[in-house]
Design a protein around this motif. Structure first.
Motif, mmCIF file in Angstrom:
data_model
loop_
_atom_site.group_PDB
_atom_site.id
_atom_site.type_symbol
_atom_site.label_atom_id
_atom_site.label_comp_id
_atom_site.label_asym_id
_atom_site.label_seq_id
_atom_site.Cartn_x
_atom_site.Cartn_y
_atom_site.Cartn_z
ATOM 1 N N ILE A 1 0.847 -1.204 0.000
ATOM 2 C CA ILE A 1 0.000 0.000 0.000
ATOM 3 C C ILE A 1 0.880 1.251 0.000
ATOM 4 C CG2 ILE A 1 -1.607 1.362 1.408
ATOM 5 C CD1 ILE A 1 -2.849 -1.382 2.273
ATOM 6 N N ARG A 2 1.893 1.279 0.840
ATOM 7 C CA ARG A 2 2.794 2.441 0.897
ATOM 8 C C ARG A 2 3.594 2.595 -0.395
ATOM 9 N NH1 ARG A 2 3.500 0.335 5.967
ATOM 10 N NH2 ARG A 2 5.515 -0.589 5.405
ATOM 11 N N PHE A 3 4.078 1.480 -0.943
ATOM 12 C CA PHE A 3 4.883 1.519 -2.168
ATOM 13 C C PHE A 3 4.073 2.107 -3.320
ATOM 14 C CE2 PHE A 3 6.845 -0.452 -5.946
ATOM 15 C CZ PHE A 3 8.178 -0.116 -5.745
ATOM 16 N N PRO B 1 -0.010 5.821 -10.236
ATOM 17 C CA PRO B 1 -0.603 4.791 -11.088
ATOM 18 C C PRO B 1 0.288 3.554 -11.124
ATOM 19 C CG PRO B 1 0.116 6.683 -12.397
ATOM 20 C CD PRO B 1 0.384 7.008 -10.972
ATOM 21 N N VAL B 2 -0.331 2.425 -11.240
ATOM 22 C CA VAL B 2 0.352 1.136 -11.285
ATOM 23 C C VAL B 2 0.313 0.651 -12.730
ATOM 24 C CG1 VAL B 2 0.164 -1.263 -10.532
ATOM 25 C CG2 VAL B 2 -0.255 0.575 -8.920
ATOM 26 N N THR B 3 1.448 0.168 -13.226
ATOM 27 C CA THR B 3 1.493 -0.389 -14.581
ATOM 28 C C THR B 3 1.369 -1.901 -14.482
ATOM 29 O OG1 THR B 3 2.888 1.421 -15.346
ATOM 30 C CG2 THR B 3 2.826 -0.568 -16.712
ATOM 31 N N ILE B 4 0.406 -2.441 -15.199
ATOM 32 C CA ILE B 4 0.095 -3.868 -15.204
ATOM 33 C C ILE B 4 0.477 -4.436 -16.565
ATOM 34 C CG2 ILE B 4 -1.756 -5.576 -14.955
ATOM 35 C CD1 ILE B 4 -1.568 -3.790 -12.466
ATOM 36 N N THR B 5 1.314 -5.468 -16.569
ATOM 37 C CA THR B 5 1.661 -6.168 -17.809
ATOM 38 C C THR B 5 1.176 -7.600 -17.673
ATOM 39 O OG1 THR B 5 3.602 -4.755 -18.070
ATOM 40 C CG2 THR B 5 3.521 -6.759 -19.401
ATOM 41 N N ARG C 1 6.082 3.599 -11.089
ATOM 42 C CA ARG C 1 7.156 4.530 -11.500
ATOM 43 C C ARG C 1 8.382 3.778 -12.033
ATOM 44 N NH1 ARG C 1 5.874 6.456 -6.265
ATOM 45 N NH2 ARG C 1 4.364 8.131 -6.371
ATOM 46 N N GLY C 2 8.136 2.689 -12.756
ATOM 47 C CA GLY C 2 9.213 1.911 -13.347
ATOM 48 C C GLY C 2 9.868 0.895 -12.422
ATOM 49 N N ARG C 3 9.470 0.846 -11.162
ATOM 50 C CA ARG C 3 10.044 -0.124 -10.212
ATOM 51 C C ARG C 3 9.133 -1.338 -10.086
ATOM 52 N NH1 ARG C 3 11.627 2.163 -4.666
ATOM 53 N NH2 ARG C 3 12.576 0.111 -4.545
ATOM 54 N N VAL D 1 7.203 -4.161 -8.493
ATOM 55 C CA VAL D 1 6.616 -4.362 -7.165
ATOM 56 C C VAL D 1 7.081 -5.673 -6.543
ATOM 57 C CG1 VAL D 1 4.437 -4.753 -5.965
ATOM 58 C CG2 VAL D 1 4.616 -2.912 -7.635
ATOM 59 N N GLY D 2 7.090 -6.752 -7.323
ATOM 60 C CA GLY D 2 7.510 -8.048 -6.800
ATOM 61 C C GLY D 2 8.946 -8.034 -6.316
ATOM 62 N N GLN D 3 9.837 -7.452 -7.104
ATOM 63 C CA GLN D 3 11.244 -7.369 -6.702
ATOM 64 C C GLN D 3 11.400 -6.551 -5.423
ATOM 65 O OE1 GLN D 3 13.405 -5.836 -10.064
ATOM 66 N NE2 GLN D 3 13.316 -7.777 -11.158
ATOM 67 N N PHE D 4 10.630 -5.473 -5.314
ATOM 68 C CA PHE D 4 10.687 -4.654 -4.100
ATOM 69 C C PHE D 4 10.295 -5.481 -2.879
ATOM 70 C CE2 PHE D 4 8.153 -2.286 -1.007
ATOM 71 C CZ PHE D 4 9.147 -1.496 -0.447
ATOM 72 N N LEU D 5 9.158 -6.189 -2.947
ATOM 73 C CA LEU D 5 8.688 -6.965 -1.797
ATOM 74 C C LEU D 5 9.665 -8.076 -1.427
ATOM 75 C CD1 LEU D 5 4.889 -7.093 -2.647
ATOM 76 C CD2 LEU D 5 5.958 -5.858 -0.747
ATOM 77 N N VAL D 6 10.255 -8.726 -2.423
ATOM 78 C CA VAL D 6 11.245 -9.772 -2.148
ATOM 79 C C VAL D 6 12.478 -9.151 -1.504
ATOM 80 C CG1 VAL D 6 12.802 -11.461 -3.216
ATOM 81 C CG2 VAL D 6 10.387 -11.379 -3.899
ATOM 82 N N SER D 7 12.923 -7.997 -1.987
ATOM 83 C CA SER D 7 14.123 -7.351 -1.426
ATOM 84 C C SER D 7 13.916 -6.939 0.033
ATOM 85 C CB SER D 7 14.531 -6.136 -2.257
ATOM 86 O OG SER D 7 13.676 -5.041 -2.031
ATOM 87 N N GLN D 8 12.667 -6.688 0.415
ATOM 88 C CA GLN D 8 12.338 -6.307 1.781
ATOM 89 C C GLN D 8 12.017 -7.521 2.664
ATOM 90 O OE1 GLN D 8 12.532 -2.927 2.777
ATOM 91 N NE2 GLN D 8 13.540 -2.978 0.786
ATOM 92 N N ARG D 9 12.109 -8.726 2.079
ATOM 93 C CA ARG D 9 11.771 -9.986 2.757
ATOM 94 C C ARG D 9 10.308 -10.044 3.175
ATOM 95 N NH1 ARG D 9 17.225 -11.124 6.217
ATOM 96 N NH2 ARG D 9 17.945 -12.658 4.720
ATOM 97 N N LEU D 10 9.450 -9.387 2.380
ATOM 98 C CA LEU D 10 8.012 -9.386 2.646
ATOM 99 C C LEU D 10 7.291 -10.295 1.658
ATOM 100 C CD1 LEU D 10 7.663 -5.587 3.317
ATOM 101 C CD2 LEU D 10 7.545 -7.443 5.009
ATOM 102 N N ALA D 11 8.051 -10.920 0.780
ATOM 103 C CA ALA D 11 7.550 -11.926 -0.161
ATOM 104 C C ALA D 11 8.762 -12.762 -0.549
ATOM 105 C CB ALA D 11 6.932 -11.262 -1.389
ATOM 106 N N ARG D 12 8.484 -13.919 -1.131
ATOM 107 C CA ARG D 12 9.587 -14.743 -1.620
ATOM 108 C C ARG D 12 9.392 -14.992 -3.113
ATOM 109 N NH1 ARG D 12 7.933 -19.729 2.257
ATOM 110 N NH2 ARG D 12 5.876 -20.111 1.399
ATOM 111 N N ALA D 13 10.512 -15.215 -3.767
ATOM 112 C CA ALA D 13 10.459 -15.506 -5.192
ATOM 113 C C ALA D 13 9.713 -16.818 -5.401
ATOM 114 C CB ALA D 13 11.870 -15.589 -5.777
ATOM 115 N N TRP D 14 8.932 -16.863 -6.444
ATOM 116 C CA TRP D 14 8.128 -18.048 -6.756
ATOM 117 C C TRP D 14 8.307 -18.350 -8.222
ATOM 118 C CZ3 TRP D 14 5.518 -21.263 -3.675
ATOM 119 C CH2 TRP D 14 4.610 -22.144 -4.250
#
Length: 116
Positions: A70-72, A77-81, A98-100, A102-115
């Motif tokens: 939510i904060r991120f 606007p969110v870009t959906i591919t 903004r070009g970042r 979301v999945g990589q951000f959450l994994v880097s913060q240890r709030l998600a894991r790669a799947w």
């Protein structure tokens, strides 16, 4: 071929609704962030007694993951591919703000894991 190119190009979602750390909604479309798995939230049927061992049922981390998403996103606007659909009929997509990614951000913060 042109339809595939247009679908893969992505679109902006100006007011996404965040469900949890790996799922959001854009208008009526449910979107599952590709290639990550975030912890479940309290009340998730995936964390019933019979399914608990197969899922990530850390509720405090699930809330932290959702709140970080939510904060991120903020008011941007969110870009959906779109990449396809998952077994629950949700759109499976890469999501960026903004070009970042979301999945990589959450994994880097240890709030998600790669799947994969």
């Amino acid at each position: 071929m042109l339809l595939f190119i247009l679908a893969a190009a992505g679109f902006n979602c100006s007011s996404p609704k965040i469900h949890d750390g790996d799922t959001l909604r854009c208008e009526r479309e449910r979107i599952r962030i590709a290639d990550i798995d975030a912890p479940e939230l309290p009340g998730s049927p995936s964390c019933s007694r019979t399914k608990r061992l197969a899922h990530w049922c850390d509720y405090a981390l699930g809330k932290a993951s959702r709140d970080a998403l939510i904060r991120f996103v903020g008011n941007a606007p969110v870009t959906i591919t779109r990449l396809g659909t998952d077994r629950y009929g949700r759109t499976l997509a890469r999501v960026s703000v903004r070009g970042r990614d979301v999945g990589q951000f959450l994994v880097s913060q240890r709030l998600a894991r790669a799947w994969r």
